[in-house]
Design a protein around this motif. Structure first.
Motif, short mmCIF file in Angstrom:
data_model
loop_
_atom_site.label_atom_id
_atom_site.label_comp_id
_atom_site.label_asym_id
_atom_site.label_seq_id
_atom_site.Cartn_x
_atom_site.Cartn_y
_atom_site.Cartn_z
N ILE A 120 0.86 -1.17 0.00
CA ILE A 120 0.00 0.00 0.00
C ILE A 120 0.90 1.22 0.00
CG2 ILE A 120 -1.91 1.19 1.12
CD1 ILE A 120 -2.68 -1.29 2.49
N HIS A 121 0.80 1.99 -1.05
CA HIS A 121 1.76 3.08 -1.23
C HIS A 121 1.12 4.45 -1.02
CE1 HIS A 121 5.13 5.27 -2.84
NE2 HIS A 121 4.29 5.95 -3.60
N LEU A 122 1.90 5.33 -0.45
CA LEU A 122 1.48 6.71 -0.26
C LEU A 122 2.74 7.56 -0.30
CD1 LEU A 122 -1.38 7.74 0.37
CD2 LEU A 122 -0.78 7.76 2.76
N SER A 123 2.66 8.77 -0.87
CA SER A 123 3.87 9.59 -0.95
C SER A 123 4.34 9.94 0.46
CB SER A 123 3.59 10.87 -1.74
OG SER A 123 2.78 11.72 -0.96
N ASP A 124 5.64 10.18 0.60
CA ASP A 124 6.21 10.53 1.90
C ASP A 124 5.51 11.74 2.53
OD1 ASP A 124 7.96 8.50 1.85
OD2 ASP A 124 9.77 9.73 1.81
N ASP A 125 5.21 12.73 1.71
CA ASP A 125 4.56 13.94 2.24
C ASP A 125 3.20 13.61 2.84
OD1 ASP A 125 6.67 15.50 1.62
OD2 ASP A 125 5.81 16.32 -0.24
N GLU A 126 2.45 12.75 2.13
CA GLU A 126 1.13 12.39 2.61
C GLU A 126 1.21 11.55 3.89
OE1 GLU A 126 -3.03 11.98 2.79
OE2 GLU A 126 -1.72 13.47 1.85
N VAL A 127 2.16 10.62 3.93
CA VAL A 127 2.35 9.81 5.14
C VAL A 127 2.69 10.72 6.31
CG1 VAL A 127 3.83 8.10 6.26
CG2 VAL A 127 3.10 7.72 3.93
N PHE A 128 3.57 11.66 6.04
CA PHE A 128 4.01 12.58 7.07
C PHE A 128 2.82 13.38 7.62
CE2 PHE A 128 5.90 16.47 8.66
CZ PHE A 128 6.83 15.94 9.51
N ARG A 129 1.99 13.84 6.71
CA ARG A 129 0.82 14.63 7.11
C ARG A 129 -0.12 13.78 7.98
NH1 ARG A 129 -4.13 16.01 5.76
NH2 ARG A 129 -4.30 14.40 4.19
N ARG A 130 -0.33 12.53 7.58
CA ARG A 130 -1.22 11.67 8.35
C ARG A 130 -0.66 11.35 9.73
NH1 ARG A 130 -4.06 7.04 4.61
NH2 ARG A 130 -4.66 8.38 2.89
N LEU A 131 0.67 11.10 9.77
CA LEU A 131 1.27 10.71 11.05
C LEU A 131 1.29 11.85 12.05
CD1 LEU A 131 4.25 8.42 10.06
CD2 LEU A 131 2.10 7.75 11.11
N THR A 132 1.52 13.07 11.54
CA THR A 132 1.61 14.19 12.47
C THR A 132 0.21 14.63 12.92
OG1 THR A 132 1.83 15.58 10.52
CG2 THR A 132 3.82 15.14 11.77
N ASN A 133 -0.78 14.06 12.29
CA ASN A 133 -2.15 14.40 12.65
C ASN A 133 -2.80 13.37 13.56
OD1 ASN A 133 -3.53 16.70 12.03
ND2 ASN A 133 -3.54 16.26 9.85
N ARG A 134 -1.97 12.59 14.23
CA ARG A 134 -2.52 11.51 15.02
C ARG A 134 -2.71 11.87 16.48
NH1 ARG A 134 -0.56 5.59 13.25
NH2 ARG A 134 1.40 6.12 14.22
N GLY A 135 -3.77 11.34 17.07
CA GLY A 135 -3.98 11.47 18.50
C GLY A 135 -4.01 10.08 19.10
N TYR A 136 -3.46 9.96 20.29
CA TYR A 136 -3.31 8.66 20.93
C TYR A 136 -3.94 8.73 22.32
CZ TYR A 136 -0.81 4.87 23.30
OH TYR A 136 -0.50 3.77 24.03
N CYS A 137 -4.72 7.69 22.68
CA CYS A 137 -5.32 7.67 24.01
C CYS A 137 -4.38 6.97 24.99
CB CYS A 137 -6.67 6.95 23.99
SG CYS A 137 -7.35 6.77 25.65
N PRO A 138 -3.87 7.71 25.99
CA PRO A 138 -2.92 7.09 26.92
C PRO A 138 -3.60 6.06 27.84
CG PRO A 138 -3.42 9.35 27.58
CD PRO A 138 -4.13 9.12 26.27
#
Ligand SMILES: [Zn+2]
Length: 218
Positions: free
Chosen positions: A112-130
């Motif tokens: 499953i491929h996605l450009s680095d820029d798009e991956v970066f945008r998705r990853l930095t937009n993540r929220g995690y429940c501690p």
């Protein structure tokens, strides 16, 4: 039929793995889940794994392979979907050898491929429940109430490993590994690359199309 699913972090691999398992009757092998289950079972192997995980070390290949072997042997007559494994050419070779011993083969390798820029945008937009470990994406899978976990009401945080530098390094490592794996599995029909654009249903439709095309050729 045996399938490998891989893609960069943040691309929605486990969502797609769930969809494939549910809709197409594949038994899913998830490395992360298998390691967690083995630790929870408190087996001898599980106790060893726990030591590596707790000290933040990678679980060695021979232990990981024991788990893969057990799973494959128990599910020889079932369609298997591998997710998060193999990650390296060495692991891929070990898996190839095991399958061939059992008279089986690796049939489709899906990147499953996605450009680095798009991956970066998705990853930095993540929220995690501690509290309950749920993961949200503020673009594609936002919580119902801003910054609050749907599941347990805890305030979401950014994962500590989601800093820009760490993400760039993970993506670079992933790109290097992927190139080698793509070369390893480079055979007509086997290696398939799809773009992770559109909704999760649209991505799944592309995957289902490839799997059906393969089944019809047999
Ligand atoms: Zn939660």
């Amino acid at each position: 039929m045996r399938i490998v699913l891989f893609g960069p972090p943040g691309v929605g691999k486990s969502t797609q793995a769930d969809l494939i398992a549910q809709n197409m009757h594949f038994k899913r092998f998830s490395m992360g889940d298998t390691l967690r289950d083995e630790v929870a079972s408190k087996s001898e192997l599980g106790t060893k794994i726990k030591r590596y995980v707790e000290s933040g070390e990678l679980v060695p290949d021979d232990i990981v392979f024991e788990l893969v072997k057990k799973f494959v042997c128990e599910n020889q007559k079932t369609d298997i979907l591998f997710e998060g494994y193999p990650r390296t050419v060495r692991q891929a070779e070990a898996l190839d050898a095991l399958l061939s011993q059992l008279g089986l083969s690796m049939d489709v390798v899906l990147e499953i491929h996605l450009s680095d820029d798009e991956v970066f945008r998705r990853l930095t937009n993540r929220g995690y429940c501690p509290n309950c470990s749920s993961i949200y994406n503020y673009d594609t899978h936002p919580p119902k109430v801003d910054s609050i976990c749907d599941n347990c009401g805890q305030k979401l945080v950014t994962r500590s490993d989601d800093s820009e530098e760490v993400i760039r390094r993970r993506l670079q490592l992933y790109a290097e590994q992927t190139k080698k794996l793509a070369n390893h599995y480079n055979a007509p029909l086997v290696y398939q690359r799809i773009r992770a654009e559109g909704t999760k249903q649209e991505v799944f439709d592309k995957i289902a199309h490839i799997i059906h095309a393969y089944s019809n050729k047999r």
